[in-house]
Design a protein around this motif. Structure first.
Motif, PDB file in Angstrom:
ATOM      1  N   LYS A 211       7.100  33.481  47.590  1.00 24.93           N
ATOM      2  CA  LYS A 211       6.347  32.713  48.590  1.00 24.93           C
ATOM      3  C   LYS A 211       5.939  33.560  49.794  1.00 24.93           C
ATOM      4  O   LYS A 211       5.037  33.185  50.547  1.00 24.93           O
ATOM      5  CB  LYS A 211       7.175  31.501  49.038  1.00 24.93           C
ATOM      6  N   ASN A 212       6.596  34.705  49.979  1.00 29.63           N
ATOM      7  CA  ASN A 212       6.275  35.576  51.105  1.00 29.63           C
ATOM      8  C   ASN A 212       5.561  36.850  50.650  1.00 29.63           C
ATOM      9  O   ASN A 212       5.605  37.874  51.339  1.00 29.63           O
ATOM     10  CB  ASN A 212       7.556  35.936  51.860  1.00 29.63           C
ATOM     11  N   ASP A 213       4.891  36.774  49.513  1.00 31.09           N
ATOM     12  CA  ASP A 213       4.167  37.927  48.975  1.00 31.09           C
ATOM     13  C   ASP A 213       3.004  38.274  49.904  1.00 31.09           C
ATOM     14  O   ASP A 213       2.112  37.453  50.128  1.00 31.09           O
ATOM     15  CB  ASP A 213       3.639  37.601  47.573  1.00 31.09           C
ATOM     16  N   ASP A 214       2.986  39.491  50.449  1.00 25.23           N
ATOM     17  CA  ASP A 214       1.914  39.906  51.345  1.00 25.23           C
ATOM     18  C   ASP A 214       0.996  40.932  50.688  1.00 25.23           C
ATOM     19  O   ASP A 214       0.157  41.545  51.359  1.00 25.23           O
ATOM     20  CB  ASP A 214       2.482  40.469  52.654  1.00 25.23           C
ATOM     21  N   ILE A 215       1.134  41.133  49.385  1.00 18.40           N
ATOM     22  CA  ILE A 215       0.243  42.034  48.650  1.00 18.40           C
ATOM     23  C   ILE A 215      -0.719  41.221  47.787  1.00 18.40           C
ATOM     24  O   ILE A 215      -1.934  41.338  47.907  1.00 18.40           O
ATOM     25  CB  ILE A 215       1.051  43.028  47.794  1.00 18.40           C
ATOM     26  N   VAL A 216      -0.166  40.417  46.906  1.00 22.67           N
ATOM     27  CA  VAL A 216      -0.976  39.436  46.164  1.00 22.67           C
ATOM     28  C   VAL A 216      -0.559  38.066  46.699  1.00 22.67           C
ATOM     29  O   VAL A 216       0.481  37.538  46.306  1.00 22.67           O
ATOM     30  CB  VAL A 216      -0.723  39.514  44.646  1.00 22.67           C
ATOM     31  N   TYR A 238       7.621  28.866  38.964  1.00 21.54           N
ATOM     32  CA  TYR A 238       8.857  29.367  39.561  1.00 21.54           C
ATOM     33  C   TYR A 238       8.498  30.038  40.888  1.00 21.54           C
ATOM     34  O   TYR A 238       7.769  31.030  40.919  1.00 21.54           O
ATOM     35  CB  TYR A 238       9.541  30.390  38.654  1.00 21.54           C
ATOM     36  N   GLU A 239       9.001  29.486  41.978  1.00 24.94           N
ATOM     37  CA  GLU A 239       8.754  30.056  43.304  1.00 24.94           C
ATOM     38  C   GLU A 239      10.035  30.672  43.843  1.00 24.94           C
ATOM     39  O   GLU A 239      11.126  30.119  43.671  1.00 24.94           O
ATOM     40  CB  GLU A 239       8.259  28.977  44.264  1.00 24.94           C
ATOM     41  N   TYR A 240       9.889  31.811  44.496  1.00 28.31           N
ATOM     42  CA  TYR A 240      11.030  32.521  45.058  1.00 28.31           C
ATOM     43  C   TYR A 240      10.805  32.747  46.555  1.00 28.31           C
ATOM     44  O   TYR A 240       9.668  32.776  47.028  1.00 28.31           O
ATOM     45  CB  TYR A 240      11.217  33.861  44.350  1.00 28.31           C
ATOM     46  N   ASN A 241      11.875  32.933  47.279  1.00 28.15           N
ATOM     47  CA  ASN A 241      11.770  33.138  48.718  1.00 28.15           C
ATOM     48  C   ASN A 241      11.446  34.587  49.081  1.00 28.15           C
ATOM     49  O   ASN A 241      11.331  34.924  50.252  1.00 28.15           O
ATOM     50  CB  ASN A 241      13.071  32.723  49.415  1.00 28.15           C
ATOM     51  N   GLY A 242      11.279  35.447  48.080  1.00 29.36           N
ATOM     52  CA  GLY A 242      11.034  36.849  48.331  1.00 29.36           C
ATOM     53  C   GLY A 242       9.561  37.198  48.476  1.00 29.36           C
ATOM     54  O   GLY A 242       8.695  36.331  48.619  1.00 29.36           O
ATOM     55  N   ASP A 243       9.288  38.519  48.420  1.00 25.53           N
ATOM     56  CA  ASP A 243       7.936  39.023  48.579  1.00 25.53           C
ATOM     57  C   ASP A 243       7.359  39.446  47.226  1.00 25.53           C
ATOM     58  O   ASP A 243       7.639  38.823  46.213  1.00 25.53           O
ATOM     59  CB  ASP A 243       7.922  40.180  49.582  1.00 25.53           C
ATOM     60  N   HIS A 244       6.577  40.517  47.210  1.00 21.62           N
ATOM     61  CA  HIS A 244       5.941  40.964  45.973  1.00 21.62           C
ATOM     62  C   HIS A 244       6.936  41.641  45.025  1.00 21.62           C
ATOM     63  O   HIS A 244       6.709  41.676  43.820  1.00 21.62           O
ATOM     64  CB  HIS A 244       4.805  41.933  46.317  1.00 21.62           C
ATOM     65  N   TYR A 245       8.008  42.178  45.587  1.00 23.20           N
ATOM     66  CA  TYR A 245       8.927  42.989  44.798  1.00 23.20           C
ATOM     67  C   TYR A 245      10.282  42.330  44.531  1.00 23.20           C
ATOM     68  O   TYR A 245      10.840  42.470  43.442  1.00 23.20           O
ATOM     69  CB  TYR A 245       9.175  44.324  45.513  1.00 23.20           C
ATOM     70  N   THR A 246      10.801  41.615  45.497  1.00 28.74           N
ATOM     71  CA  THR A 246      12.180  41.136  45.405  1.00 28.74           C
ATOM     72  C   THR A 246      12.457  40.110  44.311  1.00 28.74           C
ATOM     73  O   THR A 246      13.606  39.990  43.876  1.00 28.74           O
ATOM     74  CB  THR A 246      12.651  40.561  46.763  1.00 28.74           C
TER      75      THR A 246
END
Length: 266
Positions: A211-216, A238-246
């Motif tokens: 949900k915090n992906d700042d790349i895509v 499936y949603e995660y609280n991480g970014d593009h990598y985590t």
């Protein structure tokens, strides 16, 4: 990831796209769905031939997965198989992570309004995507008018001299032809990068995204999920609280679990 799926008993087909290895003299069609789908289908065919030659017993079930550009490639391959190669492949499901499924919305969003803003490490990625769009669309847009520095190859696009959008790109020119839709041909090509409109997937799709992906941006996945849900496709989110990598480990373990369940079904 390839080794992980192989260790679970899957025959893994992982295409080495144009622009790498023996084809490094070519431009890589970064985020161009039709090109990536063609490579993936060709690699699947080669893999099937290899298993026959090596006398490796397999069933006919096909699963697709990928991350980032690979996520877009997986969905593009899913679409190509169902529309053109359904008799050739028995596609069961696709499980992509953080793919650029809705590139037109990315280009036409506030990304191009960030004049003066520093894009950091994302500058090269966005710049490369734009270069590929112009390179593989065969539309008559002079590159020297798009960029504020010399761009002749993918590497030039991937390695801009600045991370500030206004210093890399001629924003007024780009906004005129893309955001305002003044170039109808470019607008049409841009729409061809849209993987979520104009079709209804038949095989199951499990979308994964931070949900915090700042790349895509996360909206790519949300738009895809909502669109396919609306037209009656079998989709899971499936949603995660991480970014593009985590989310990578959760995505991997969840995908293995989901594919495993589907592979045991008759």
């Amino acid at each position: 990831m390839i080794l992980t799926f192989a260790s679970k008993g899957y025959v893994v087909s992982a295409p080495d796209y144009a622009g790498y290895n023996v084809s490094k003299h070519l431009d890589h069609p970064y985020n161009i769905p039709s090109e990536l789908a063609n490579y993936s289908v060709d690699m699947l065919r080669a893999t099937k031939e290899l298993t026959k030659k090596l006398k490796i017993m397999t069933d006919s079930k096909l699963f697709l997965t990928g991350w980032s550009e690979g996520g877009g490639a997986a969905l593009a391959t899913h679409k190509a198989i169902e529309q053109k190669y359904s008799k050739e492949f028995n596609l069961i499901a696709t499980s992509p992570l953080a793919g650029p499924y809705d590139l037109p919305s990315m280009f036409q969003s506030d990304t191009l309004d960030l004049e003066g803003d520093d894009l950091g490490e994302n500058a090269g990625i966005y710049n490369w995507t734009l270069y590929s769009l112009l390179k593989f669309s065969n539309i008559d847009v002079p590159l020297e008018k798009v960029w504020n520095y010399e761009v002749k190859s993918s590497l030039d696009a991937l390695s801009p001299p600045s991370s500030k959008l206004s210093e890399i790109i001629n924003l007024p020119f780009l906004q005129e032809i893309i955001m305002n839709g003044d170039n109808e041909e470019l607008s049409s090509v841009l729409e061809q990068l849209n993987l979520i409109s104009g079709w209804t997937p038949k095989a199951k799709i499990m979308f994964h995204s931070g949900k915090n992906d700042d790349i895509v941006p996360h909206f790519n996945t949300l738009n895809a999920y909502n669109r396919f849900k609306m037209v009656g496709a079998d989709v899971t989110l499936y949603e995660y609280n991480g970014d593009h990598y985590t989310p990578d480990l959760e995505y991997l373990t969840t995908t293995i679990k989901d594919f495993g369940k589907l592979s045991r079904q008759k």
